[in-house]
Design a protein around this motif. Structure first.
Motif, mmCIF file in Angstrom:
data_model
loop_
_atom_site.group_PDB
_atom_site.id
_atom_site.type_symbol
_atom_site.label_atom_id
_atom_site.label_comp_id
_atom_site.label_asym_id
_atom_site.label_seq_id
_atom_site.Cartn_x
_atom_site.Cartn_y
_atom_site.Cartn_z
ATOM 1 N N UNK A 1 0.838 -1.211 0.000
ATOM 2 C CA UNK A 1 0.000 0.000 0.000
ATOM 3 C C UNK A 1 0.869 1.256 0.000
ATOM 4 N N UNK A 2 1.913 1.246 0.839
ATOM 5 C CA UNK A 2 2.814 2.402 0.906
ATOM 6 C C UNK A 2 3.632 2.509 -0.378
ATOM 7 N N UNK A 3 4.037 1.371 -0.917
ATOM 8 C CA UNK A 3 4.818 1.364 -2.158
ATOM 9 C C UNK A 3 4.029 2.012 -3.292
ATOM 10 N N UNK A 4 2.760 1.666 -3.407
ATOM 11 C CA UNK A 4 1.906 2.235 -4.460
ATOM 12 C C UNK A 4 1.768 3.741 -4.275
ATOM 13 N N UNK A 5 1.573 4.161 -3.023
ATOM 14 C CA UNK A 5 1.429 5.597 -2.744
ATOM 15 C C UNK A 5 2.710 6.352 -3.084
ATOM 16 N N UNK A 6 3.855 5.807 -2.675
ATOM 17 C CA UNK A 6 5.132 6.473 -2.937
ATOM 18 C C UNK A 6 5.414 6.550 -4.431
ATOM 19 N N UNK A 7 5.243 5.429 -5.138
ATOM 20 C CA UNK A 7 5.535 5.385 -6.573
ATOM 21 C C UNK A 7 4.611 6.304 -7.351
ATOM 22 N N UNK A 8 3.383 6.469 -6.895
ATOM 23 C CA UNK A 8 2.441 7.371 -7.565
ATOM 24 C C UNK A 8 2.841 8.824 -7.355
ATOM 25 N N UNK A 9 3.337 9.126 -6.166
ATOM 26 C CA UNK A 9 3.715 10.504 -5.846
ATOM 27 C C UNK A 9 5.077 10.887 -6.423
ATOM 28 N N UNK A 10 5.991 9.901 -6.516
ATOM 29 C CA UNK A 10 7.343 10.172 -7.022
ATOM 30 C C UNK A 10 7.676 9.180 -8.147
ATOM 31 N N UNK A 11 7.057 9.336 -9.304
ATOM 32 C CA UNK A 11 7.199 8.352 -10.390
ATOM 33 C C UNK A 11 8.599 8.248 -10.983
ATOM 34 N N UNK A 12 9.462 9.237 -10.745
ATOM 35 C CA UNK A 12 10.808 9.197 -11.325
ATOM 36 C C UNK A 12 11.829 8.499 -10.435
ATOM 37 N N UNK A 13 11.415 8.096 -9.240
ATOM 38 C CA UNK A 13 12.312 7.367 -8.347
ATOM 39 C C UNK A 13 12.210 5.878 -8.657
ATOM 40 N N UNK A 14 13.343 5.242 -8.961
ATOM 41 C CA UNK A 14 13.357 3.811 -9.218
ATOM 42 C C UNK A 14 13.421 3.077 -7.881
ATOM 43 N N UNK A 15 12.551 2.091 -7.703
ATOM 44 C CA UNK A 15 12.457 1.384 -6.426
ATOM 45 C C UNK A 15 12.739 -0.101 -6.636
ATOM 46 N N UNK A 16 13.652 -0.636 -5.856
ATOM 47 C CA UNK A 16 13.942 -2.073 -5.884
ATOM 48 C C UNK A 16 13.516 -2.664 -4.549
ATOM 49 N N UNK A 17 12.656 -3.683 -4.607
ATOM 50 C CA UNK A 17 12.144 -4.318 -3.394
ATOM 51 C C UNK A 17 12.501 -5.804 -3.422
ATOM 52 N N UNK A 18 13.066 -6.289 -2.318
ATOM 53 C CA UNK A 18 13.418 -7.698 -2.192
ATOM 54 C C UNK A 18 12.760 -8.242 -0.930
ATOM 55 N N UNK A 19 12.007 -9.340 -1.053
ATOM 56 C CA UNK A 19 11.410 -9.993 0.101
ATOM 57 C C UNK A 19 12.320 -11.127 0.564
ATOM 58 N N UNK A 20 12.405 -11.311 1.872
ATOM 59 C CA UNK A 20 13.261 -12.363 2.393
ATOM 60 C C UNK A 20 13.074 -12.559 3.879
ATOM 61 N N UNK A 21 13.856 -13.447 4.450
ATOM 62 C CA UNK A 21 13.835 -13.674 5.899
ATOM 63 C C UNK A 21 14.669 -12.601 6.581
ATOM 64 N N UNK A 22 14.441 -12.442 7.869
ATOM 65 C CA UNK A 22 15.189 -11.439 8.628
ATOM 66 C C UNK A 22 16.695 -11.656 8.511
ATOM 67 N N UNK A 23 17.124 -12.897 8.645
ATOM 68 C CA UNK A 23 18.551 -13.200 8.575
ATOM 69 C C UNK A 23 19.146 -12.782 7.235
ATOM 70 N N UNK A 24 18.470 -13.160 6.146
ATOM 71 C CA UNK A 24 18.973 -12.815 4.807
ATOM 72 C C UNK A 24 19.002 -11.310 4.593
ATOM 73 N N UNK A 25 17.947 -10.631 5.035
ATOM 74 C CA UNK A 25 17.865 -9.186 4.823
ATOM 75 C C UNK A 25 18.936 -8.449 5.617
ATOM 76 N N UNK A 26 19.180 -8.877 6.846
ATOM 77 C CA UNK A 26 20.225 -8.240 7.653
ATOM 78 C C UNK A 26 21.604 -8.445 7.035
ATOM 79 N N UNK A 27 21.852 -9.641 6.527
ATOM 80 C CA UNK A 27 23.143 -9.902 5.884
ATOM 81 C C UNK A 27 23.339 -8.990 4.686
ATOM 82 N N UNK A 28 22.304 -8.821 3.880
ATOM 83 C CA UNK A 28 22.416 -7.986 2.688
ATOM 84 C C UNK A 28 22.468 -6.495 3.043
ATOM 85 N N UNK A 29 21.805 -6.108 4.122
ATOM 86 C CA UNK A 29 21.907 -4.714 4.575
ATOM 87 C C UNK A 29 23.351 -4.407 4.967
ATOM 88 N N UNK A 30 23.994 -5.327 5.663
ATOM 89 C CA UNK A 30 25.386 -5.123 6.084
ATOM 90 C C UNK A 30 26.346 -5.069 4.902
#
Length: 288
Positions: free
Chosen positions: A107-136
């Motif tokens: 819901x927030x992604x749709x709102x943001x992309x509609x308001x700022x259409x020129x911003x490219x957004x990359x979204x990755x779904x995963x487990x907490x462990x995987x996401x923390x590793x990739x954040x680091x």
């Protein structure tokens, strides 16, 4: 070599007169002469032949002027790009999200992309462990996840919301009318749970263990829509965050216990530069 020296050089090339060039640049002639002299010393070649009060480009000056102009133009283009970035007319953000947040996040992604259409957004779904590793590894600007463990000093934590953990059952199930359910009752039910790498399941394994309960786990699936299809048969149940439940054919029953309410957090690298687009996304997430 400084951009201002290139600008001074190009103006002198244009007017072929240091006095007129200095006046056009609103600086003193001595300053102009000194800066061009410093540029020539750095390049180890004269750019102008000085004949009395007249100046003329040398061969080196003629050749160098093309590159000086390109540098100025590229710098100006970079300035315009940064202004666009500041005004959210360009840019990119990368976000990691746990599976149980996908409905609210969408819901927030749709709102943001509609308001700022020129911003490219990359979204990755995963487990907490995987996401923390990739954040680091600096793969994300921020992640959204459950996090009850000890906080690490190099990470920045912002509380987003509190979510109840619920037993998800079919709408026509005999359990569907219950307003709450105990962990003891849940342990005796046939369960289809998210894949064991999930932070939520680790949380429940600890919760069952604290009460010396052994849950009846029949299957593990790493896809929430598939879990819903299994649950809708009425033969199995699952355990998820209430933020995951949006299928009209299933219901979520809160599980008793003060530890059955979990915190979803925004986690980012503490020392990383925070893009304006990221700040705006945070503001929209705060509406949840």
């Amino acid at each position: 070599m400084e951009l201002r020296q290139l600008k001074y050089f190009l103006k002198a090339k244009e007017l072929l007169n240091f006095t007129e060039a200095a006046m056009a640049l609103n600086i003193s002639q001595s300053t102009l002469s000194q800066q061009i002299k410093q540029l020539e010393e750095e390049l180890s070649v004269p750019l102008f032949n000085r004949i009395g009060k007249r100046i003329k480009l040398t061969e080196a000056g003629e050749l160098f002027s093309e590159y000086a102009l390109q540098s100025i133009n590229r710098a100006n283009e970079g300035l315009l790009l940064l202004r666009d970035l500041k005004n959210l007319n360009t840019g990119k953000i990368a976000i990691g999200v746990i599976y149980s947040m996908r409905i609210l996040f969408a819901k927030i992604l749709i709102e943001f992309a509609s308001q700022y259409p020129n911003i490219k957004i990359q979204v990755v779904f995963g487990t907490t462990k995987d996401l923390l590793e990739r954040l680091n590894l600096h793969h994300f600007d921020f992640i959204l996840t459950f996090h009850e463990e000890l906080r690490e000093p190099h990470l920045k934590y912002q509380t987003l919301l509190k979510a109840n953990m619920v037993l998800v059952t079919a709408k026509n199930s005999s359990l569907a009318q219950k307003t709450n359910i105990s962990l003891n009752e849940v342990a005796g039910l046939p369960l289809a749970l998210p894949f064991s790498g999930s932070n939520s399941i680790q949380f429940f394994e600890e919760s069952f263990g604290q009460k010396n309960l052994v849950p009846n786990v029949c299957m593990e699936i790493n896809d929430i829509p598939t879990l819903f299809e299994i649950v809708k048969t009425g033969h199995w149940h699952t355990i998820l965050s209430e933020t995951s439940v949006n299928d009209p054919d299933v219901v979520g029953i809160p599980i008793d216990g003060k530890h059955m309410r979990r915190t979803i957090m925004i986690i980012s690298l503490r020392e990383a530069y925070e893009k304006k687009a990221v700040t705006k996304f945070y503001e929209m997430l705060a509406k949840i």
